[in-house]
Each structure stands twice: as structure tokens, then as C-alpha cells.
Design an enzyme around this catalytic site. Structure first.
Site, mmCIF file in Angstrom:
data_model
loop_
_atom_site.group_PDB
_atom_site.id
_atom_site.type_symbol
_atom_site.label_atom_id
_atom_site.label_comp_id
_atom_site.label_asym_id
_atom_site.label_seq_id
_atom_site.Cartn_x
_atom_site.Cartn_y
_atom_site.Cartn_z
ATOM 1 N N SER A 22 0.846 -1.195 0.000
ATOM 2 C CA SER A 22 0.000 0.000 0.000
ATOM 3 C C SER A 22 0.883 1.248 0.000
ATOM 4 O O SER A 22 1.925 1.272 0.658
ATOM 5 C CB SER A 22 -0.892 -0.026 1.248
ATOM 6 N N PRO A 23 0.474 2.280 -0.741
ATOM 7 C CA PRO A 23 1.316 3.491 -0.773
ATOM 8 C C PRO A 23 1.465 4.095 0.615
ATOM 9 O O PRO A 23 0.464 4.306 1.310
ATOM 10 C CB PRO A 23 0.545 4.447 -1.690
ATOM 11 N N GLN A 100 1.902 6.308 -6.881
ATOM 12 C CA GLN A 100 0.638 6.992 -6.589
ATOM 13 C C GLN A 100 0.823 8.480 -6.879
ATOM 14 O O GLN A 100 1.665 9.140 -6.255
ATOM 15 C CB GLN A 100 0.253 6.790 -5.117
ATOM 16 N N TYR A 173 -7.580 14.595 0.198
ATOM 17 C CA TYR A 173 -6.697 15.368 -0.667
ATOM 18 C C TYR A 173 -7.500 15.892 -1.862
ATOM 19 O O TYR A 173 -8.689 15.633 -1.984
ATOM 20 C CB TYR A 173 -5.469 14.530 -1.059
ATOM 21 N N ARG A 221 -7.479 5.425 -6.094
ATOM 22 C CA ARG A 221 -7.841 5.195 -4.691
ATOM 23 C C ARG A 221 -8.957 6.151 -4.291
ATOM 24 O O ARG A 221 -8.851 7.365 -4.496
ATOM 25 C CB ARG A 221 -6.629 5.389 -3.773
ATOM 26 N N ARG A 314 0.755 -1.137 7.043
ATOM 27 C CA ARG A 314 1.612 -1.200 8.228
ATOM 28 C C ARG A 314 2.217 -2.572 8.469
ATOM 29 O O ARG A 314 3.347 -2.683 8.954
ATOM 30 C CB ARG A 314 0.818 -0.715 9.449
#
Ligand SMILES: Cc1cc2nc3c(=O)[nH]c(=O)nc-3n(C[C@H](O)[C@H](O)[C@H](O)COP(=O)(O)O)c2cc1C
Length: 349
Positions: A22-23, A100, A173, A221, A314
Site C-alpha cells: 500500500s502506498p 501513486q 486530498y 484510490r 503497516r
């Protein structure tokens, strides 16, 4: 037969398995947006660890779209060579490599990350929270400049050699800010009903799709819910996913939250339900993402048709070699690097 360790083909790219890094922002580029040795080792290690696709962190398409001054950038030719070195090494390990592309919008240079040199921009002059700067409302010329920056970054991403682009339209964002009624209060053609709120992100997707080779996959995403009454929600996410799919997006990476300071739930698979709905109702492949740590759970979501790939964040920071262990747990063939083969079986000497 493990599905987690079965190849996944999208357009001309075949992932050796369905495990995706995952980014994750490393905040380790020195002010110029150029990848450092940290990025080389960090991403390289996850490729050595056996992931099918290594997705690089949110990378700003223009300087005012950075979360912090330490963000990676793809807005200048000087930024290409260090990324090329990463991609080359990731490929040598047998993994695909993606990036990404992001614009932080009104969340650029958060108070915690330190004020940046540029004014943050957004769909409307509404700050993220108390203590945050009021963004400059993007006008037509500003919108065109942002879309052009995404397009140029896509061209450079191809030149670097990336296999996948993921457009960041989540976590509060810029593109998510347009989608969400929480941040988008515009009354022109870019605000109001969902169709209008979707127009700018769709424009960006179309321009990236046109600038990015037909043979290469494009992901997006989304935050499938704002966790707020009157906010963006899974019903809207299904509509958006359908439109993005028609515009050439190959996979919706299903995240959530970030438009406001609201804590998301924290149980394994907390973002899975909308992913399943999008996959079923919009007919677009999706990711399973969020607190997935058990190989058996990763296998389950794929076997039961709830998602097409599994992203780990994580857990792959804690355990970069997670895929190698997961293969053992699932009785699948692991992509061990030849240099480490003597360690493949515990007990070997
Ligand atoms: C250190 C860190 C940095 C992150 N940076 C990004 C990012 O650049 N882009 C993004 O879309 N999500 C980012 N995220 C969110 C993760 O990609 C992921 O969606 C989230 O951590 C949930 O997955 P997990 O439970 O497997 O960690 C970040 C998360 C962490 C922990």
C-alpha cells in the site's frame, strides 16, 4: 490452490501474486522531491520480500500539492533518475512497480508538517480544521494547471518505467475534496450534484489515461465514505467507481476517511464492505485494504470474490518479508530471492 499467490493480469501487466504494498509516505525526500537512498532501500526491501506490486507513496504532481516539504515529487525531470533506480531494482526482484500520483489540495503542508512555501488550493475556501490554512479556491486556469500536472507526471511515470499509476482520490486530498460535499461548496460546473463534483477528478483520470500507455494499468484510490452525515458515502462511491471504470480505471483501491478529522473504525477489513459493493455493482475490480495482517484473511477475501488484490500497509512496515511467510502458511510457492534460498526452510544448514 492459493489465490493470494496466483498471478493477476491487468492489461499487459502480470503481477506474480496479489499482494500489493500500500502506498505509504516516507517523508524522506529532501526538499527537492527527489527519492533518496531511504526510498531505494525501503521499496527494494519490499520487492525482495515477495510482494507482487510495490506501489510508491503519494507523489506530488506539483510543489503546492505536497503534504510536506519531504514528499516525493514528479514535477521536474531532475526527479526521474532516482525513481528509475528504484523501478529497475524492484523489477529485478520480479515485482511490478507503481506510483501513486497525488495532490494534497487543502491538506498541503499541514500545521504539524510545517508551513510550505506555497499557498494550499482547494475546490472551496474551507480549511480542513481549526489551525489549518484557508485554501485558495481554484479557478478555471488553476484547474487546468493541476490537470496538466497530473498528465505530465503520467508521461514521466512511463518514462521512468513504472507499470502502474494509482491516482490518489482519497484521504481528503484534492480530488477527494472535489468529490465530497464536505469540502466542495462550488456552484459552478465543478460543484453541486455528484455528477458535477465528479467532473474534475474524471477530467484528471481521462487526461492521465490518454497520456499513459493503453497497455499499462491505471488504478484509483477512493475514500468510499467520509464517516459523516451528508458526506461522501458508499452509494456515491459505487457511482463514481462506475464512471471511473468507464474512463479506463482498471481497479478501485478502496480506502476511507480523511476529509475531516474523524477517526475511522479499527477492525480488520473495516473498508471491505464498500469494496465488495463496488466490485459487484460497478463491475470494477477492487482492493481489500485495512488492517489485514493474517494470510488466511487475505486468502479468504480473494477466494470469496470480495476483492481482486490485497493491499497491506503497516504490516509490511513491520514485516517486509510477510509474503514469504504467508506463502508458507498457505502452502504456496514463495518468490524467495535466490540469495536467501538457504534460509527458506527452517532447520536447513
Ligand atoms: C506511514 C504511512 C503512510 C501512509 N501514506 C499514504 C500515502 O502516501 N497514500 C495513501 O493513499 N495512503 C497512505 N497511507 C495509508 C495506507 O496506504 C493504508 O491505506 C492504511 O495504512 C491502511 O492499511 P493498513 O491497515 O494495512 O496499514 C499511509 C499509512 C501509513 C501507516
Amino acid at each position: 490452490m492459493s489465490m493470494l499467490f496466483s498471478p493477476y493480469t491487468v492489461r499487459s501487466v502480470t503481477l506474480r501474486n496479489r499482494i500489493v504494498v500500500s502506498p505509504m509516505c516516507q517523508y524522506s525526500a529532501g526538499g527537492d522531491g527527489i527519492a533518496t537512498d531511504w526510498h531505494f532501500v525501503h521499496y527494494g526491501t519490499r520487492a525482495v520480500g515477495g510482494a507482487g506490486l510495490v506501489l510508491l507513496e503519494a507523489t506530488a504532481v506539483e510543489p503546492r500539492g505536497r503534504i510536506s516539504t519531504e514528499d516525493l515529487g514528479l514535477y521536474h525531470e531532475r526527479q526521474l533518475p532516482a525513481l528509475q533506480r528504484i523501478v529497475r531494482f524492484v523489477h529485478e526482484q520480479g515485482a511490478a512497480c507503481g506510483i501513486q500520483l497525488a495532490h494534497a489540495g487543502r491538506k498541503a503542508f499541514s500545521p504539524k508538517k510545517g508551513q510550505g512555501p506555497q499557498e494550499p488550493v482547494g475546490p472551496s475556501p474551507i480549511p480542513f480544521d481549526e489551525g489549518w490554512r484557508v485554501p485558495l479556491e481554484l479557478d478555471e486556469a488553476g484547474l487546468q494547471a493541476v490537470a496538466a500536472a497530473f498528465e505530465q507526471a503520467a508521461r514521466w511515470a512511463h518514462e521512468v518505467g513504472f507499470d502502474v499509476i494509482e491516482i490518489h482520490a482519497a484521504h481528503g486530498y484534492l480530488l477527494h475534496e472535489f468529490l465530497s460535499p464536505v469540502a466542495n461548496h462550488r456552484s459552478d460546473r465543478w460543484g453541486g450534484p455528484l455528477e458535477a463534483r465528479l467532473a474534475f477528478p474524471l477530467d484528471v483520470v481521462r487526461r492521465v489515461r490518454a497520456a499513459w500507455p493503453e497497455a499499462k494499468p491505471l488504478f484509483a484510490r477512493l475514500s468510499t465514505t467520509d464517516y459523516l452525515p451528508g458526506g461522501f458515502d458508499p452509494d456515491q462511491a459505487v457511482e463514481v467507481a462506475r464512471a471511473l471504470g468507464q474512463a479506463g480505471v482498471d481497479l478501485i483501491d478502496c480506502s476511507s476517511g480523511g476529509i475531516a478529522p474523524v477517526r475511522p473504525p479499527d477492525y480488520p477489513g473495516y473498508q471491505l464492505k464498500p469494496a465488495e459493493r463496488i466490485r459487484r455493482e460497478a463491475g470494477v475490480p477492487t482492493s481489500a485494504l485495512g488492517l489485514i495482517t493474517a494470510p488466511e484473511m487475505a486468502e479468504e477475501v480473494l477466494q470469496n470474490g470480495r476483492a481482486d488484490v490485497v493491499l497491506l500497509g503497516r504490516e509490511l512496515l513491520r514485516h517486509p518479508y510477510w509474503p514469504l511467510d504467508a506463502a508458507r502458511a498457505l502452502g504456496a510457492e514463495a518468490p524467495w530471492p535466490r540469495q536467501y534460498l538457504r534460509a527458506k526452510r527452517a532447520g536447513d544448514r
